[in-house]
Motif scaffolding. Structure first.
Motif, PDB file in Angstrom:
ATOM      1  N   ASP A  86      15.005 -29.379   0.455  1.00 24.33           N
ATOM      2  CA  ASP A  86      14.730 -30.364  -0.590  1.00 24.33           C
ATOM      3  C   ASP A  86      15.430 -31.691  -0.283  1.00 24.33           C
ATOM      4  OD1 ASP A  86      13.623 -30.957  -3.310  1.00 24.33           O
ATOM      5  OD2 ASP A  86      15.763 -31.233  -3.756  1.00 24.33           O
ATOM      6  N   ASP A  87      16.696 -31.612   0.164  1.00 27.93           N
ATOM      7  CA  ASP A  87      17.444 -32.818   0.520  1.00 27.93           C
ATOM      8  C   ASP A  87      16.767 -33.590   1.655  1.00 27.93           C
ATOM      9  OD1 ASP A  87      19.339 -32.294  -1.416  1.00 27.93           O
ATOM     10  OD2 ASP A  87      20.842 -31.530  -0.009  1.00 27.93           O
ATOM     11  N   ALA A  88      16.072 -32.852   2.534  1.00 24.44           N
ATOM     12  CA  ALA A  88      15.363 -33.496   3.643  1.00 24.44           C
ATOM     13  C   ALA A  88      14.046 -34.116   3.181  1.00 24.44           C
ATOM     14  CB  ALA A  88      15.108 -32.483   4.758  1.00 24.44           C
ATOM     15  N   GLY A  89      13.629 -33.817   1.938  1.00 28.44           N
ATOM     16  CA  GLY A  89      12.410 -34.407   1.396  1.00 28.44           C
ATOM     17  C   GLY A  89      11.189 -33.503   1.398  1.00 28.44           C
ATOM     18  N   TYR A  90      11.413 -32.199   1.529  1.00 25.10           N
ATOM     19  CA  TYR A  90      10.301 -31.246   1.598  1.00 25.10           C
ATOM     20  C   TYR A  90      10.513 -30.141   0.577  1.00 25.10           C
ATOM     21  CZ  TYR A  90       9.970 -34.000   5.748  1.00 25.10           C
ATOM     22  OH  TYR A  90       9.889 -35.068   6.578  1.00 25.10           O
ATOM     23  N   GLU A  91       9.534 -29.254   0.424  1.00 20.76           N
ATOM     24  CA  GLU A  91       9.645 -28.192  -0.563  1.00 20.76           C
ATOM     25  C   GLU A  91       9.527 -26.825   0.096  1.00 20.76           C
ATOM     26  OE1 GLU A  91       7.554 -26.515  -4.639  1.00 20.76           O
ATOM     27  OE2 GLU A  91       6.652 -28.195  -3.594  1.00 20.76           O
ATOM     28  N   LEU A  92      10.567 -26.013  -0.072  1.00 22.43           N
ATOM     29  CA  LEU A  92      10.524 -24.628   0.375  1.00 22.43           C
ATOM     30  C   LEU A  92       9.786 -23.858  -0.711  1.00 22.43           C
ATOM     31  CD1 LEU A  92      13.350 -22.612   2.002  1.00 22.43           C
ATOM     32  CD2 LEU A  92      12.011 -21.617   0.175  1.00 22.43           C
ATOM     33  N   THR A  93       8.657 -23.249  -0.365  1.00 15.29           N
ATOM     34  CA  THR A  93       7.833 -22.577  -1.361  1.00 15.29           C
ATOM     35  C   THR A  93       8.057 -21.065  -1.402  1.00 15.29           C
ATOM     36  OG1 THR A  93       5.971 -22.472   0.194  1.00 15.29           O
ATOM     37  CG2 THR A  93       6.061 -24.366  -1.304  1.00 15.29           C
ATOM     38  N   GLY A  94       8.917 -20.553  -0.538  1.00 20.84           N
ATOM     39  CA  GLY A  94       9.239 -19.131  -0.536  1.00 20.84           C
ATOM     40  C   GLY A  94       9.339 -18.568   0.859  1.00 20.84           C
ATOM     41  N   ARG A  95       9.654 -17.300   0.920  1.00 17.25           N
ATOM     42  CA  ARG A  95       9.695 -16.626   2.219  1.00 17.25           C
ATOM     43  C   ARG A  95       8.269 -16.343   2.673  1.00 17.25           C
ATOM     44  NH1 ARG A  95      14.679 -12.453   3.003  1.00 17.25           N
ATOM     45  NH2 ARG A  95      16.340 -13.809   2.264  1.00 17.25           N
TER      46      ARG A  95
END
Length: 96
Positions: A86-95
């Motif tokens: 998130d800090d890098a500007g993207y979204e982790l949506t899960g494993r």
């Protein structure tokens, strides 16, 4: 005898290899789905951000597949990894 060799001239330094193998065996690779990645800059930003976390051994970003593989020494901290993405500007949506 000040060398690493045993009296039969074999090397006795293989204990380093054993501990390296143990460290690798205790590592965990986890694949995460990340949205918003489109280019090499995205790969660099995520790699730098996630690599800075404690316990992270390596980060491999597959921009085209939308996947980030994180290798950690033990169980990964999903919340910390998600925050770094998130800090890098993207979204982790899960494993994945």
């Amino acid at each position: 005898m000040g060398s690493c060799c045993t009296p039969d001239n074999s090397c006795s330094t293989n204990t380093v290899e054993v501990s390296t193998a143990t460290a690798v065996a205790e590592s965990t690779s986890t694949v995460y789905a990340v949205s918003g990645m489109t280019c090499g800059h995205c790969k660099t930003a995520i790699t730098n951000s996630v690599s800075a976390l404690d316990g992270v051994i390596s980060v491999d970003v597959d921009v085209a597949g939308g996947l980030v593989t994180v290798t950690t020494g033990g169980e990964p901290d999903d919340a910390a990894i998600a925050a770094a993405v998130d800090d890098a500007g993207y979204e982790l949506t899960g494993r994945a």
